[in-house]
Design a protein around this motif. Sequence first.
Motif, short mmCIF file in Angstrom:
data_model
loop_
_atom_site.label_atom_id
_atom_site.label_comp_id
_atom_site.label_asym_id
_atom_site.label_seq_id
_atom_site.Cartn_x
_atom_site.Cartn_y
_atom_site.Cartn_z
N LEU A 1 28.93 35.63 51.77
CA LEU A 1 29.96 36.06 52.72
C LEU A 1 30.70 37.28 52.17
N LEU A 2 31.11 37.18 50.92
CA LEU A 2 31.84 38.27 50.27
C LEU A 2 31.00 39.54 50.23
N TYR A 3 29.74 39.41 49.81
CA TYR A 3 28.86 40.57 49.76
C TYR A 3 28.73 41.23 51.14
N GLY A 4 28.53 40.41 52.17
CA GLY A 4 28.35 40.96 53.51
C GLY A 4 29.55 41.77 53.97
N PHE A 5 30.73 41.22 53.78
CA PHE A 5 31.93 41.96 54.19
C PHE A 5 32.11 43.22 53.35
N LEU A 6 31.88 43.12 52.05
CA LEU A 6 32.01 44.30 51.18
C LEU A 6 31.00 45.38 51.58
N ALA A 7 29.76 44.99 51.82
CA ALA A 7 28.73 45.95 52.22
C ALA A 7 29.09 46.62 53.54
N ARG A 8 29.57 45.83 54.50
CA ARG A 8 29.92 46.41 55.80
C ARG A 8 31.14 47.30 55.72
N VAL A 9 32.12 46.97 54.88
CA VAL A 9 33.29 47.83 54.72
C VAL A 9 32.89 49.16 54.09
N LEU A 10 32.08 49.09 53.04
CA LEU A 10 31.74 50.31 52.31
C LEU A 10 30.66 51.15 52.98
N TYR A 11 29.66 50.51 53.59
CA TYR A 11 28.50 51.24 54.08
C TYR A 11 28.16 50.98 55.53
N GLY A 12 28.96 50.25 56.25
CA GLY A 12 28.60 49.91 57.62
C GLY A 12 27.41 48.97 57.59
N PRO A 13 26.49 49.13 58.52
CA PRO A 13 25.36 48.20 58.61
C PRO A 13 24.19 48.51 57.66
N ARG A 14 24.29 49.59 56.90
CA ARG A 14 23.14 50.08 56.12
C ARG A 14 22.52 49.07 55.17
N ILE A 15 23.33 48.34 54.41
CA ILE A 15 22.77 47.49 53.36
C ILE A 15 23.13 46.01 53.52
N ASP A 16 23.63 45.63 54.68
CA ASP A 16 23.98 44.23 54.91
C ASP A 16 22.86 43.54 55.67
N LEU A 17 22.41 42.41 55.15
CA LEU A 17 21.33 41.67 55.76
C LEU A 17 21.67 41.21 57.18
N PHE A 18 22.88 40.67 57.39
CA PHE A 18 23.26 40.22 58.73
C PHE A 18 23.28 41.37 59.73
N ALA A 19 23.79 42.51 59.32
CA ALA A 19 23.83 43.67 60.22
C ALA A 19 22.43 44.15 60.54
N ARG A 20 21.58 44.25 59.53
CA ARG A 20 20.19 44.70 59.76
C ARG A 20 19.46 43.72 60.68
N LEU A 21 19.63 42.43 60.42
CA LEU A 21 19.00 41.40 61.24
C LEU A 21 19.49 41.49 62.69
#
Length: 161
Positions: free
Chosen positions: A41-61
């Motif tokens: 959960l933490l990684y997903g929010f951090l990835a989305r804050v910093l990079y948008g959907p680029r490196i978040d698994l949930f966003a890519r999915l």
Amino acid sequence: MKIGSFPELVNDRAARAVAALVVALALFALWSQNLIAVLFLLYGFLARVLYGPRIDLFARLSIHVLVPLLRLGDRPVPGPPKRFAQFIGLCFSAAALAFLLLGMTLPFQISVGTLAFFAFLESALGFCAGCFAFYQLMRVGLLPPQVCENCNRLSAAAGSL
């Protein structure tokens, strides 16, 4: 989009799909108190804050599988309010991790439960509480209009109707 940037516009349908996945993971984390789930959960929010959907698994999915598979289409909305909402989710998931590591069960449950509740509102009803707070901060002048030019254009268009 350059690395480290957040998109100016995001697909609201994909954001809602991400929120549904967050609800599922948060409920699992709440039920299991699983450290890996909370870290994800933490990684997903951090990835989305910093990079948008680029490196978040949930966003890519959501973008590449769920939205096309369910034929949800594209509904562009301003990115900065969504980024603000992701930052709030980051704060709640960081607090949840700290509470879990400290063995503070009730505060852990409250923080993850709150996260799940607001993610549910986003996914099921399309109400983004973080976006609402962002717009209110803009309305009262605590955020300058330059923070979100797309927000200003949408507000102006809505006001002229």
